[in-house]
Design an enzyme around this catalytic site. Structure first.
Site, mmCIF file in Angstrom:
data_model
loop_
_atom_site.group_PDB
_atom_site.id
_atom_site.type_symbol
_atom_site.label_atom_id
_atom_site.label_comp_id
_atom_site.label_asym_id
_atom_site.label_seq_id
_atom_site.Cartn_x
_atom_site.Cartn_y
_atom_site.Cartn_z
ATOM 1 N N LYS A 1 53.913 52.124 34.516
ATOM 2 C CA LYS A 1 53.499 54.345 34.778
ATOM 3 C C LYS A 1 54.851 54.923 34.405
ATOM 4 C CE LYS A 1 50.313 51.670 36.763
ATOM 5 N NZ LYS A 1 49.060 52.283 37.139
ATOM 6 N N TRP A 24 45.128 47.702 46.416
ATOM 7 C CA TRP A 24 44.756 48.179 45.501
ATOM 8 C C TRP A 24 43.491 46.457 44.945
ATOM 9 C CZ3 TRP A 24 47.089 44.435 41.161
ATOM 10 C CH2 TRP A 24 47.070 44.787 39.773
ATOM 11 N N ASP A 40 56.129 45.846 46.526
ATOM 12 C CA ASP A 40 54.798 45.944 45.243
ATOM 13 C C ASP A 40 55.129 47.431 45.002
ATOM 14 O OD1 ASP A 40 53.290 46.893 43.296
ATOM 15 O OD2 ASP A 40 51.280 45.498 43.673
HETATM 16 C C1 LMR Z 1 45.320 50.954 38.504
HETATM 17 O O1 LMR Z 1 45.163 50.841 39.669
HETATM 18 O O2 LMR Z 1 44.349 51.124 38.170
HETATM 19 C C2 LMR Z 1 46.113 50.298 37.881
HETATM 20 O O3 LMR Z 1 47.815 49.434 38.826
HETATM 21 C C3 LMR Z 1 45.924 49.604 36.808
HETATM 22 C C4 LMR Z 1 45.177 48.180 37.202
HETATM 23 O O4 LMR Z 1 45.280 47.134 35.875
HETATM 24 O O5 LMR Z 1 44.270 48.116 38.145
#
Ligand code: LMR
Length: 400
Positions: A246, A130, A211
């Site tokens: 989510k 992420w 996570d």
């Molecule tokens: C995403 O990865 O799109 C979500 O987790 C929202 C975010 O905060 O980035």
């Protein structure tokens, strides 16, 4: 002091939504940020949430402060959701939970706390991961390193490479693991692979930081726990950042939790008190509303059933979209193989698109995807998925 500042670049995910809102393309689609949309393209408030809010409106008698770690009942219900009420770690006294502002808040509280402890201040994140993980840990003073995760050729987990990477992580370092619905890749570990990872954590002595932002959106509430249970069973210390953005659709209510597991037979009270100090000097105590919603829903059999049905509905809509998209691409000449889209889980799939493909999709077709080609499958609907699939093929075939 503020006259010569250089503006920060747009956020790689949330910045796309800002740009999307300005786009005038009549068929524009935002496949950037991970927000669920129903078949009509709406992000609805769940019925279970609405009903809980009604109850709270009637029963709430004060807006006084929450405890620093949030409501203890919320904490217990979260732990039961994470690993199952009958799991020994839940029944015993190994886990403590704090209600945090979202899953991101949980990651940051956990990172700040770990940074305050003696030991190695390095975290290993999956490659890819992420976009915000690196930022959160660097802001807390960590050095960020990577272990291999997704094989760009097959789009599946390269488990051999992952294990080889984790073998080399020094004891005391932190390893960030996505429990399910890996963000951005969509490729998850099997229960058997989690057993191997848990053994590695135990043998090597690194600290797992899980996570868990998508429980229930992978294979279901219970199967999605496999990673949590494998590591708890291994008896290692760990942290779990979980989120209700989510699976409850509570995005803007910023509702998450940080759970810390100590070794079996050891008391987590000191950890809890230190975590409270981290919170106190940051935001003092959590915002109440989202936590009260979760507590009301999870604590009531009928509301919980309704929520589970709604969650199951979200998961199967996403899976249906995956299958349709994959079948469409499989039936046409494409420069690649897209079977993995149906095998992935959760909101995202990482298509591995070159920067110019991502830029063309946006400029010509009004389609927004995250750099590298992460698409939010949960934003594909009966009205837009074919336009997306055809546009993608158009651009890819031009390149080929
Ligand atoms: C995403 O990865 O799109 C979500 O987790 C929202 C975010 O905060 O980035």
């Amino acid at each position: 002091m503020f006259e010569h500042l250089t503006p920060a670049p747009p956020d790689p995910i949330l910045g796309l939504t800002e740009a999307f809102k300005e786009d005038q393309h009549p068929q524009r689609i935002n496949l950037g940020v991970g927000v669920y949309q129903d078949a009509q393209g709406r992000t609805p408030v769940l019925q279970a949430v609405k009903q809980a809010e009604e109850r709270i409106w009637h029963s709430e008698t004060t807006k006084s402060y929450m405890p620093i770690g949030g409501s203890p009942v919320f904490g217990r219900l979260v732990r039961e959701l994470l690993c199952g009420a009958d799991h020994p770690a839940c029944a015993g006294n190994r886990l403590v939970t704090l209600h945090t502002p979202g899953g991101t808040g949980a990651l940051r509280v956990g990172a700040d706390w770990l940074a305050s402890l003696p030991g190695a201040h390095r975290v290993w994140v999956s490659r890819p991961t992420w976009a915000n993980h690196r930022g959160v840990f660097e802001a807390a003073g960590f050095t960020v390193a990577e272990y291999p995760y997704q094989d760009p050729a097959t789009h599946a987990v390269d488990f051999e490479a992952m294990c080889a990477g984790l073998e080399e992580v020094p004891a005391g370092d932190v390893v960030l693991l996505h429990v399910c619905c890996h963000n951005p890749s969509g490729a998850d570990l099997s229960p058997a692979q989690w057993q191997v990872v848990a053994r590695l954590a135990e043998q090597k002595g690194w600290l797992p930081f899980l996570d868990f932002a998508y429980q229930g959106l992978g294979a279901g509430i219970e199967p999605d726990r496999a990673g949590v249970c494998a590591l708890l069973d291994a008896g290692v210390e760990m942290l779990i950042a979980s989120s209700f953005s989510k699976n409850f659709g509570l995005y803007r209510e910023r509702t998450g939790a940080l759970t810390v597991a100590t070794r079996p037979g050891t008391d987590p009270a000191a950890a809890f008190s230190l975590l409270q100090r981290v919170v106190r000097v940051n935001y003092s105590n959590p915002p109440a509303h989202g936590g009260l919603i979760v507590e009301t829903v999870l604590g009531d059999a009928a509301l919980r059933r309704l929520w589970q049905e709604e969650l199951d509905g979200m998961r199967s809509r996403i899976q249906g979209m995956r299958e349709q998209l994959q079948a469409y691409l499989a039936a046409r000449p494409t420069p690649g193989e897209f079977g993995y889209i149906a095998r992935h889980q959760g909101m995202f799939s990482l298509l591995g698109l070159a920067d110019e493909v991502v830029a063309t999709l946006r400029a010509e077709f009004g389609i927004y995807v995250v750099k590298g080609g992460r698409i939010n499958v949960a934003a594909l609907t009966p009205a837009n998925w074919e336009y997306f699939a055809a546009s993608l093929l158009d651009v890819l075939n031009r390149k080929a």
